[in-house]
Write a protein that holds these residues in place. Sequence first.
Motif, PDB file in Angstrom:
ATOM      1  N   ILE A 104       0.825  -1.208   0.000  1.00 40.21           N
ATOM      2  CA  ILE A 104       0.000   0.000   0.000  1.00 40.21           C
ATOM      3  C   ILE A 104       0.858   1.257   0.000  1.00 40.21           C
ATOM      4  CG2 ILE A 104      -1.624   1.367   1.386  1.00 40.21           C
ATOM      5  CD1 ILE A 104      -2.839  -1.349   2.305  1.00 40.21           C
TER       6      ILE A 104
ATOM      7  N   VAL B  16      -9.101   1.479   1.070  1.00 39.24           N
ATOM      8  CA  VAL B  16      -8.439   0.208   0.767  1.00 39.24           C
ATOM      9  C   VAL B  16      -8.918  -0.808   1.804  1.00 39.24           C
ATOM     10  CG1 VAL B  16      -6.242  -0.979   0.504  1.00 39.24           C
ATOM     11  CG2 VAL B  16      -6.457   1.417  -0.198  1.00 39.24           C
TER      12      VAL B  16
ATOM     13  N   SER C  25      -5.633  -3.262  -2.429  1.00 36.47           N
ATOM     14  CA  SER C  25      -4.339  -2.584  -2.507  1.00 36.47           C
ATOM     15  C   SER C  25      -3.710  -2.688  -3.894  1.00 36.47           C
ATOM     16  CB  SER C  25      -3.384  -3.168  -1.456  1.00 36.47           C
ATOM     17  OG  SER C  25      -3.213  -4.565  -1.640  1.00 36.47           O
TER      18      SER C  25
ATOM     19  N   ILE D  64      -4.415   0.406  -6.250  1.00 38.00           N
ATOM     20  CA  ILE D  64      -4.120   1.777  -5.828  1.00 38.00           C
ATOM     21  C   ILE D  64      -3.502   2.623  -6.927  1.00 38.00           C
ATOM     22  CG2 ILE D  64      -2.672   3.180  -4.315  1.00 38.00           C
ATOM     23  CD1 ILE D  64      -3.111   1.176  -2.121  1.00 38.00           C
TER      24      ILE D  64
END
Length: 247
Positions: free
Chosen positions: A41, A133, A176, A179
């Motif tokens: 992340i 997330v 994640s 992202i």
Amino acid sequence: MEFEERVKEIVREVVNSILNDKKSRKALLFITGGAVNINEIFNALSEIDGYAYDAVISESASNVIPETLLNSLRAEVITSKSQMTSVIKEANIILIPVLTRNTLAKAALGISDNLVTLGIQEAIMMGKKIVAVKDSCDPNEPVNVALGFTKNAAYNQMLLEYMKRLGNMGVTFIHSSQIKEFIGRAASEKKDEAVFKKKEVSGVVTRNDVSVMAEKGEPLYIKYGSVITPLAMDYIEDNGIEIRYIK
């Protein structure tokens, strides 16, 4: 000599323009103390270019998440309510990079007992674009399954219902692994007057986007790959708005 000076002046203007443009793109992070996939992340967030981060960090996050990861974001840390409210209003996007089960439950129930949960509450009430997330709170996340935290079906269902409730409030949940593509696109999105006149939206489409841009009897143009929040979809269906997807 005059020509060289003029070239230098033009270069300075271009550089300043680029820097100012980047500074105008802001993402506000609400960081809580989860641990699932945090390296992935934070590495993804640190690699996204084009805007500045502000961050509200919970006490548990400071204790759980390594300082090196937090520092990698180069974020301005917010510690006061007044500053936070101001930043929420200005932010292009609100991101919860680590949403714990605890914060999920509090946000879904409207509980604001610290600066993070209060900020999430304010962002929801302001109709801001919020992306969370879900790795740390999702009972279907393989890491949570491997850790043995998903053996109670009733508890799993409760978490999923909380996620659905927040989804209905306009919160978009991602993994994640999404992202860099998803947040990078959404955070740099700019809605200028020309876009509004065309009734064209992209990125994360919220109820506020739809209510502002849609007019009775006229279609709403949405770019392929965009995410429509559940609340926005309800508004579209309730008001009979025609959607046309464009490339």
